[in-house]
Design an enzyme around this catalytic site. Structure first.
Site, PDB file in Angstrom:
ATOM      1  N   ARG A 278       0.865  -1.186   0.000  1.00 15.12           N
ATOM      2  CA  ARG A 278       0.000   0.000   0.000  1.00 15.12           C
ATOM      3  C   ARG A 278       0.896   1.229   0.000  1.00 15.12           C
ATOM      4  O   ARG A 278       1.517   1.543   1.007  1.00 15.12           O
ATOM      5  CB  ARG A 278      -0.899  -0.007   1.237  1.00 15.12           C
ATOM      6  CG  ARG A 278      -2.009   1.033   1.229  1.00 15.12           C
ATOM      7  CD  ARG A 278      -2.895   0.907   2.450  1.00 15.12           C
ATOM      8  NE  ARG A 278      -3.668  -0.333   2.450  1.00 15.12           N
ATOM      9  CZ  ARG A 278      -4.844  -0.480   1.823  1.00 15.12           C
ATOM     10  NH1 ARG A 278      -5.371   0.540   1.183  1.00 15.12           N
ATOM     11  NH2 ARG A 278      -5.469  -1.624   1.860  1.00 15.12           N
ATOM     12  N   SER A 353     -10.469  -3.576  -9.383  1.00 16.12           N
ATOM     13  CA  SER A 353     -11.819  -3.461  -8.860  1.00 16.12           C
ATOM     14  C   SER A 353     -12.676  -2.963 -10.010  1.00 16.12           C
ATOM     15  O   SER A 353     -12.440  -1.884 -10.529  1.00 16.12           O
ATOM     16  CB  SER A 353     -11.811  -2.456  -7.708  1.00 16.12           C
ATOM     17  OG  SER A 353     -13.077  -2.418  -7.110  1.00 16.12           O
ATOM     18  N   ARG A 392       1.109  -4.327  -7.200  1.00 17.59           N
ATOM     19  CA  ARG A 392       0.754  -5.686  -6.803  1.00 17.59           C
ATOM     20  C   ARG A 392       0.986  -6.687  -7.922  1.00 17.59           C
ATOM     21  O   ARG A 392       1.127  -7.886  -7.672  1.00 17.59           O
ATOM     22  CB  ARG A 392      -0.690  -5.716  -6.308  1.00 17.59           C
ATOM     23  CG  ARG A 392      -0.805  -5.018  -4.952  1.00 17.59           C
ATOM     24  CD  ARG A 392      -2.208  -4.930  -4.461  1.00 17.59           C
ATOM     25  NE  ARG A 392      -2.240  -4.285  -3.153  1.00 17.59           N
ATOM     26  CZ  ARG A 392      -3.358  -4.034  -2.490  1.00 17.59           C
ATOM     27  NH1 ARG A 392      -4.529  -4.366  -3.010  1.00 17.59           N
ATOM     28  NH2 ARG A 392      -3.307  -3.455  -1.307  1.00 17.59           N
TER      29      ARG A 392
END
Length: 425
Positions: A278, A353, A392
């Site tokens: 993050r 997402s 990621r």
RNA sequence: GGAGAGGUCGCAUAGUGGUCUAGUGCGCCGCACUCGAAAUGCGGUGAGGCGCAAGUCUCCGAGGGUUCGAAUCCCUCCCUCUCCGCCA
């Protein structure tokens, strides 16, 4: 934003939807109260304005006819009406602003197909692809691999910018650059998206359009009076068509944009702090679609598939989960998250997402389309998803393709972009 | 950053305080003429709000002001273009 007519005619249905999201439904009553008052005041003021306009118009005619006395009389009447209306207009402006505030705060409603649930624990795994790679020894986490192979310099990132800022070095920088070039090529050449390279700074109106403001101000870096760093390319891409009426024959419009993304992560301090899990600045290829309302759920499936395609091309194991009503957030109608398997961290990590916002964003940003000449404009449905986020992806590649000798063997598809096949070793 | 010019209904333009409920041309739609088309003629052609409707209100880059009345006058801001300066 929701359709005002819907809130007026079916307030209970709107409340039921908000309740499914486990959000506060009292905002619907607040809307009704202000809306009723607004319409009353607005009607009164419209009538007063109409009356005043009538007198005003007659003045010009009376003057032309030389009836000066009658003109003066009309002038006095018009002024009196105008003065009386001034208070009402102030009240009207207040109510209008209040109504707008409420509308901007009101959450979107979940699609009927979204599974009901309170928290992320009730999200549903809808499919998995590939399998978890098997290692002879415990796989290393990407922060260890990156340090050993000099791919990242996190201490110096902290020195020059602060914690949560990564410096990619040498082959790591090369891999990072290869990743977003590969992804842009994948989405444009293979999946038919139009490539956009957007500004990284946007004005307030753009952030209101996508729904990042007014609610999520705390997570944004502000650069100037009316200029913010983008938290995602979703903001500039979606706002490309703000205040425009599109031609139905141009839909579905599919855009893919690479950009840096800047997030304060204010609510997540102390969480996922290691490595690239993050960070405040990261890179991402974002996919945005402008669709006909009747096609948007079909488009959500293909958008998700387009995001998954990158992982498939790279041979990375992942799963797709459907987000339940309680975890979906305020903006979305339906949402899938794509989670890549990170063997070193030992978790599935959200890497994309994909959401259908239906007309929630298009109402805020005033983006419409016309079916045919002469038809009333309608709001488009807007969808977006990452395709994908690099930190990621970078870490999943290191962790998934680490070799017994400590090197990382890169996936075939990536090699032309990186220019070599192995990191270290 | 400085100086100048400019932002009007899809496009192009007119409009410098009172039938501007924004004119005209092009484009577009409908109708007429035609076997069909072109040309021509006639009519129509922005968005939003409120209202069952008739209708009415708002919008001439944005916001404020003057006035009974603003596209038109004044102020602030934004954007575009030209020139100058600075600069990757």
């Amino acid at each position: 934003m929701l359709d005002r007519e819907l809130i007026r005619t079916q307030p209970e249905a709107v409340k039921a939807g908000i309740a499914r999201k486990r959000l506060d439904t009292s905002i619907v009553d607040e809307f009704s109260r202000v809306d009723t008052e607004y319409r009353k005041v607005r009607t009164e003021n419209d009538e007063a304005r109409a009356e005043s306009n009538r007198f005003s118009k007659s003045i010009g005619q009376l003057m032309a006819q030389g009836k000066r006395e009658e003109a003066e009389e009309a002038k006095a009447k018009s002024k009196a009406l105008k003065d009386a209306a001034t208070d009402g207009e102030e009240r009207e402006r207040e109510l209008e602003a209040a109504l707008r505030r409420i509308e901007l705060e009101m959450p979107n409603l979940p699609h009927e197909s979204v599974p009901d649930g309170k928290t992320e624990d009730e999200n549903v795994v809808v499919r998995t692809w590939g399998e978890q790679p098997v290692f002879s020894e415990a796989p290393q986490a990407h922060w260890d691999i990156a340090e050993r192979l000099s791919l990242l310099d996190l201490p110096r990132g902290a020195k020059i910018s602060g914690s949560g800022f990564a410096v990619y070095t040498g082959a790591g920088a090369r891999l990072q650059r290869a990743l977003f070039t590969f992804m842009i090529d994948h989405q444009t050449l293979r999946n038919g998206y139009r490539e956009i390279y957007p500004p990284y700074l946007v004005n307030r109106a753009s952030l209101v359009g996508t729904g990042n403001l007014p609610k999520f101000e705390d997570d944004l870096y502000k650069a100037d009076e009316d200029l913010y760093l983008i938290p995602t390319a979703e903001v500039p891409l979606t706002n490309l068509y703000r205040d425009e009426i599109l031609d139905a024959s141009d839909l579905t419009i599919k855009l893919a944009g690479y950009s840096g993304c800047f997030r304060k992560e204010a609510g997540a301090a102390g969480k996922d702090t290691r490595g690239l899990l993050r960070i405040h600045q990261f890179d991402k290829v974002e996919l945005v679609k402008f669709s006909l309302p009747e096609n948007s759920y079909e488009e959500l499936e293909s958008l998700t598939a387009d995001a998954e395609g990158v992982l498939q091309a790279l041979g990375l194991h992942y799963r797709v989960i459907e987000i339940c009503t309680g975890d979906i957030g305020a903006k979305g109608s339906k949402q899938y998250d794509v989670e890549v398997w990170s063997p070193g961290v030992g978790r599935y990590l959200e890497i994309s997402s994909c959401s259908n916002f239906e007309a929630y964003q298009s109402r805020r940003a005033n983006i419409r389309f016309r079916r045919a000449q002469g038809d009333k404009p309608e709001h488009v449905h807007i969808l977006n998803g990452s395709g994908l986020a690099t930190p990621r992806l970078f870490s999943a590649i290191l962790e998934s393709f680490q070799q017994p000798d400590g090197s990382v063997l890169l996936p075939e598809a990536l090699r032309p972009y990186v220019g070599f096949e192995r990191l270290g070793g």
